[in-house]
Write a protein that holds these residues in place. Sequence first.
Motif, PDB file in Angstrom:
ATOM      1  N   LEU A 113      55.105  -1.416 -40.819  1.00  0.00           N
ATOM      2  CA  LEU A 113      54.852  -2.500 -41.766  1.00  0.00           C
ATOM      3  C   LEU A 113      53.443  -3.040 -41.563  1.00  0.00           C
ATOM      4  CD1 LEU A 113      58.124  -4.643 -41.858  1.00  0.00           C
ATOM      5  CD2 LEU A 113      56.969  -3.668 -43.830  1.00  0.00           C
ATOM      6  N   ALA A 114      52.759  -3.316 -42.680  1.00  0.00           N
ATOM      7  CA  ALA A 114      51.400  -3.843 -42.599  1.00  0.00           C
ATOM      8  C   ALA A 114      51.204  -4.926 -43.658  1.00  0.00           C
ATOM      9  CB  ALA A 114      50.373  -2.729 -42.791  1.00  0.00           C
ATOM     10  N   ILE A 115      50.278  -5.836 -43.384  1.00  0.00           N
ATOM     11  CA  ILE A 115      49.898  -6.872 -44.345  1.00  0.00           C
ATOM     12  C   ILE A 115      48.511  -6.522 -44.872  1.00  0.00           C
ATOM     13  CG2 ILE A 115      49.397  -9.309 -44.709  1.00  0.00           C
ATOM     14  CD1 ILE A 115      51.359  -9.969 -42.487  1.00  0.00           C
ATOM     15  N   TYR A 116      48.417  -6.340 -46.190  1.00  0.00           N
ATOM     16  CA  TYR A 116      47.160  -5.935 -46.828  1.00  0.00           C
ATOM     17  C   TYR A 116      46.460  -7.139 -47.450  1.00  0.00           C
ATOM     18  CZ  TYR A 116      48.663  -1.175 -46.086  1.00  0.00           C
ATOM     19  OH  TYR A 116      49.055  -0.010 -45.488  1.00  0.00           O
ATOM     20  N   HIS A 117      45.123  -7.057 -47.481  1.00  0.00           N
ATOM     21  CA  HIS A 117      44.315  -8.135 -48.038  1.00  0.00           C
ATOM     22  C   HIS A 117      42.987  -7.563 -48.515  1.00  0.00           C
ATOM     23  CE1 HIS A 117      41.496  -8.339 -44.556  1.00  0.00           C
ATOM     24  NE2 HIS A 117      42.540  -7.807 -43.928  1.00  0.00           N
ATOM     25  N   ARG A 118      42.253  -8.368 -49.308  1.00  0.00           N
ATOM     26  CA  ARG A 118      40.915  -7.963 -49.733  1.00  0.00           C
ATOM     27  C   ARG A 118      39.928  -8.151 -48.580  1.00  0.00           C
ATOM     28  NH1 ARG A 118      42.746 -11.262 -53.495  1.00  0.00           N
ATOM     29  NH2 ARG A 118      41.336 -12.915 -52.784  1.00  0.00           N
ATOM     30  N   GLN A 119      38.793  -7.536 -48.694  1.00  0.00           N
ATOM     31  CA  GLN A 119      37.782  -7.657 -47.641  1.00  0.00           C
ATOM     32  C   GLN A 119      37.230  -9.071 -47.539  1.00  0.00           C
ATOM     33  OE1 GLN A 119      34.851  -4.619 -48.337  1.00  0.00           O
ATOM     34  NE2 GLN A 119      36.178  -2.969 -47.608  1.00  0.00           N
ATOM     35  N   ASP A 120      37.321  -9.832 -48.639  1.00  0.00           N
ATOM     36  CA  ASP A 120      36.809 -11.205 -48.599  1.00  0.00           C
ATOM     37  C   ASP A 120      37.876 -12.210 -48.176  1.00  0.00           C
ATOM     38  OD1 ASP A 120      38.434 -11.124 -50.802  1.00  0.00           O
ATOM     39  OD2 ASP A 120      36.990 -12.014 -52.188  1.00  0.00           O
ATOM     40  N   ARG A 193      45.440   8.061 -53.361  1.00  0.00           N
ATOM     41  CA  ARG A 193      45.597   8.837 -54.592  1.00  0.00           C
ATOM     42  C   ARG A 193      44.933   8.176 -55.792  1.00  0.00           C
ATOM     43  NH1 ARG A 193      51.961  10.793 -54.129  1.00  0.00           N
ATOM     44  NH2 ARG A 193      51.603  12.425 -52.580  1.00  0.00           N
ATOM     45  N   ASN A 194      44.824   6.842 -55.772  1.00  0.00           N
ATOM     46  CA  ASN A 194      44.263   6.123 -56.914  1.00  0.00           C
ATOM     47  C   ASN A 194      42.839   5.637 -56.670  1.00  0.00           C
ATOM     48  OD1 ASN A 194      46.666   5.566 -59.029  1.00  0.00           O
ATOM     49  ND2 ASN A 194      47.486   5.531 -56.942  1.00  0.00           N
ATOM     50  N   GLY A 195      42.281   5.992 -55.531  1.00  0.00           N
ATOM     51  CA  GLY A 195      40.913   5.604 -55.252  1.00  0.00           C
ATOM     52  C   GLY A 195      40.692   4.115 -55.202  1.00  0.00           C
ATOM     53  N   LEU A 196      41.688   3.379 -54.721  1.00  0.00           N
ATOM     54  CA  LEU A 196      41.567   1.920 -54.632  1.00  0.00           C
ATOM     55  C   LEU A 196      40.798   1.563 -53.361  1.00  0.00           C
ATOM     56  CD1 LEU A 196      45.223   0.946 -55.612  1.00  0.00           C
ATOM     57  CD2 LEU A 196      43.234   1.134 -57.097  1.00  0.00           C
ATOM     58  N   SER A 197      39.724   0.842 -53.512  1.00  0.00           N
ATOM     59  CA  SER A 197      38.892   0.469 -52.365  1.00  0.00           C
ATOM     60  C   SER A 197      38.822  -1.046 -52.245  1.00  0.00           C
ATOM     61  CB  SER A 197      37.486   1.051 -52.509  1.00  0.00           C
ATOM     62  OG  SER A 197      36.875   0.580 -53.698  1.00  0.00           O
ATOM     63  N   GLY A 198      38.295  -1.507 -51.116  1.00  0.00           N
ATOM     64  CA  GLY A 198      38.137  -2.932 -50.910  1.00  0.00           C
ATOM     65  C   GLY A 198      39.354  -3.608 -50.322  1.00  0.00           C
ATOM     66  N   LEU A 199      40.320  -2.818 -49.806  1.00  0.00           N
ATOM     67  CA  LEU A 199      41.520  -3.382 -49.219  1.00  0.00           C
ATOM     68  C   LEU A 199      41.633  -2.968 -47.760  1.00  0.00           C
ATOM     69  CD1 LEU A 199      44.084  -2.676 -52.091  1.00  0.00           C
ATOM     70  CD2 LEU A 199      42.929  -4.836 -51.586  1.00  0.00           C
ATOM     71  N   LYS A 200      42.157  -3.879 -46.952  1.00  0.00           N
ATOM     72  CA  LYS A 200      42.395  -3.594 -45.548  1.00  0.00           C
ATOM     73  C   LYS A 200      43.817  -4.002 -45.190  1.00  0.00           C
ATOM     74  CE  LYS A 200      37.627  -4.157 -43.895  1.00  0.00           C
ATOM     75  NZ  LYS A 200      36.756  -4.858 -42.901  1.00  0.00           N
ATOM     76  N   GLY A 201      44.323  -3.421 -44.110  1.00  0.00           N
ATOM     77  CA  GLY A 201      45.675  -3.750 -43.677  1.00  0.00           C
ATOM     78  C   GLY A 201      45.770  -3.889 -42.176  1.00  0.00           C
ATOM     79  N   GLN A 202      46.656  -4.800 -41.733  1.00  0.00           N
ATOM     80  CA  GLN A 202      46.916  -5.002 -40.313  1.00  0.00           C
ATOM     81  C   GLN A 202      48.390  -4.699 -40.034  1.00  0.00           C
ATOM     82  OE1 GLN A 202      44.868  -7.391 -41.954  1.00  0.00           O
ATOM     83  NE2 GLN A 202      43.222  -6.196 -41.047  1.00  0.00           N
ATOM     84  N   VAL A 203      48.638  -3.820 -39.091  1.00  0.00           N
ATOM     85  CA  VAL A 203      50.007  -3.474 -38.719  1.00  0.00           C
ATOM     86  C   VAL A 203      50.648  -4.665 -38.012  1.00  0.00           C
ATOM     87  CG1 VAL A 203      51.432  -2.000 -37.245  1.00  0.00           C
ATOM     88  CG2 VAL A 203      49.529  -1.020 -38.547  1.00  0.00           C
ATOM     89  N   ILE A 204      51.870  -5.009 -38.436  1.00  0.00           N
ATOM     90  CA  ILE A 204      52.563  -6.150 -37.819  1.00  0.00           C
ATOM     91  C   ILE A 204      53.874  -5.747 -37.153  1.00  0.00           C
ATOM     92  CG2 ILE A 204      51.534  -7.787 -39.434  1.00  0.00           C
ATOM     93  CD1 ILE A 204      54.391  -7.900 -40.746  1.00  0.00           C
ATOM     94  N   GLY A 205      54.328  -4.527 -37.360  1.00  0.00           N
ATOM     95  CA  GLY A 205      55.587  -4.125 -36.730  1.00  0.00           C
ATOM     96  C   GLY A 205      56.086  -2.806 -37.261  1.00  0.00           C
ATOM     97  N   LYS A 206      57.202  -2.362 -36.703  1.00  0.00           N
ATOM     98  CA  LYS A 206      57.808  -1.094 -37.099  1.00  0.00           C
ATOM     99  C   LYS A 206      59.270  -1.314 -37.454  1.00  0.00           C
ATOM    100  CE  LYS A 206      54.699   1.746 -34.294  1.00  0.00           C
ATOM    101  NZ  LYS A 206      54.069   2.421 -35.433  1.00  0.00           N
ATOM    102  N   THR A 207      59.759  -0.531 -38.419  1.00  0.00           N
ATOM    103  CA  THR A 207      61.129  -0.655 -38.890  1.00  0.00           C
ATOM    104  C   THR A 207      61.816   0.698 -38.865  1.00  0.00           C
ATOM    105  OG1 THR A 207      60.520  -2.488 -40.376  1.00  0.00           O
ATOM    106  CG2 THR A 207      62.598  -1.358 -40.813  1.00  0.00           C
ATOM    107  N   PRO A 208      62.830   0.889 -38.012  1.00  0.00           N
ATOM    108  CA  PRO A 208      63.576   2.147 -38.026  1.00  0.00           C
ATOM    109  C   PRO A 208      64.456   2.243 -39.277  1.00  0.00           C
ATOM    110  CG  PRO A 208      64.539   0.627 -36.443  1.00  0.00           C
ATOM    111  CD  PRO A 208      63.290  -0.027 -36.951  1.00  0.00           C
ATOM    112  N   ILE A 209      64.545   3.444 -39.823  1.00  0.00           N
ATOM    113  CA  ILE A 209      65.344   3.690 -41.021  1.00  0.00           C
ATOM    114  C   ILE A 209      66.620   4.426 -40.630  1.00  0.00           C
ATOM    115  CG2 ILE A 209      65.396   4.770 -43.301  1.00  0.00           C
ATOM    116  CD1 ILE A 209      63.447   2.416 -43.030  1.00  0.00           C
ATOM    117  N   HIS A 210      67.768   3.853 -40.996  1.00  0.00           N
ATOM    118  CA  HIS A 210      69.071   4.400 -40.618  1.00  0.00           C
ATOM    119  C   HIS A 210      69.868   4.836 -41.845  1.00  0.00           C
ATOM    120  CE1 HIS A 210      69.371   2.236 -36.435  1.00  0.00           C
ATOM    121  NE2 HIS A 210      68.237   2.893 -36.604  1.00  0.00           N
TER     122      HIS A 210
END
Length: 250
Positions: A113-120, A193-210
């Motif tokens: 899991l990650a939280i994404y935001h703009r560079q600004d 795939r869509n060439g979206l730029s200007g975004l960053k993400g910070q990992v906040i945790g992991k989720t196992p899938i059952h």
Amino acid sequence: MTRYSLSFLLIAVSAIAGLSANVQAEPLEFGYIELPPFGYTNSEGEASGYLAKLSKQVFQEMGLPVHYQQHPASRLYHQLKTGDTALTMGPAGLHQLRRAALESQEPAITLTLAIYHRQDTDPVFSVENLKGKRVVLMQGYSYGRLRRFFEEEADNMQINYARTHVSALKMLLYERADYLLNYQIPAETVIARNGLSGLKGQVIGKTPIHLFVSRQTDGAQQIIEQWDHHLRKLKQNDGLPTFHYYKKFE
């Protein structure tokens, strides 16, 4: 008992056994939501993606006939409660299915899991830091145990829901929101795939899938146990599907 009666009894027992075998061979429905590249419906209308491939392999080892059907999350959870859908995969401890389904012990995969935001926009490293912010969540996603946090804190932040990964990421780019909580690989697959730029993400945790099996499904406990057994065996023998295609988006 006469020979005629014995023959009739054997025929009846054989017929019942054959009927039971046919009933058992009826494919169970595996329901899934759109989560590319892990699970999605391809251009030919078939279930595709890593989790679809992995689950098909395990079900084949189990000798369990299954057919796949995509549903919106709310419908999927309802049908698991009624038994119209027998199987699905989801985050460990998924509270929507806590009473409706049995849960496997062995994780099929662990998602980041990650939280994404703009560079600004300043990065955040915890959902607690989203209070007072404009936040995008994916419609139909439970985010594991984090769902309860957003339900309890709904009045302390401005939450918008997006139907697709593309629309969620564009909400950030067009400044309609400031943060997006999403699974890392699906989000970054769409970014790439869509060439979206200007975004960053910070990992906040992991989720196992059952795996989850509806309690209304005959032999639900046995299915769970067999799933865990065969999945562990495949892992021990390095028999799982290759994952290299998806890792390039990490």
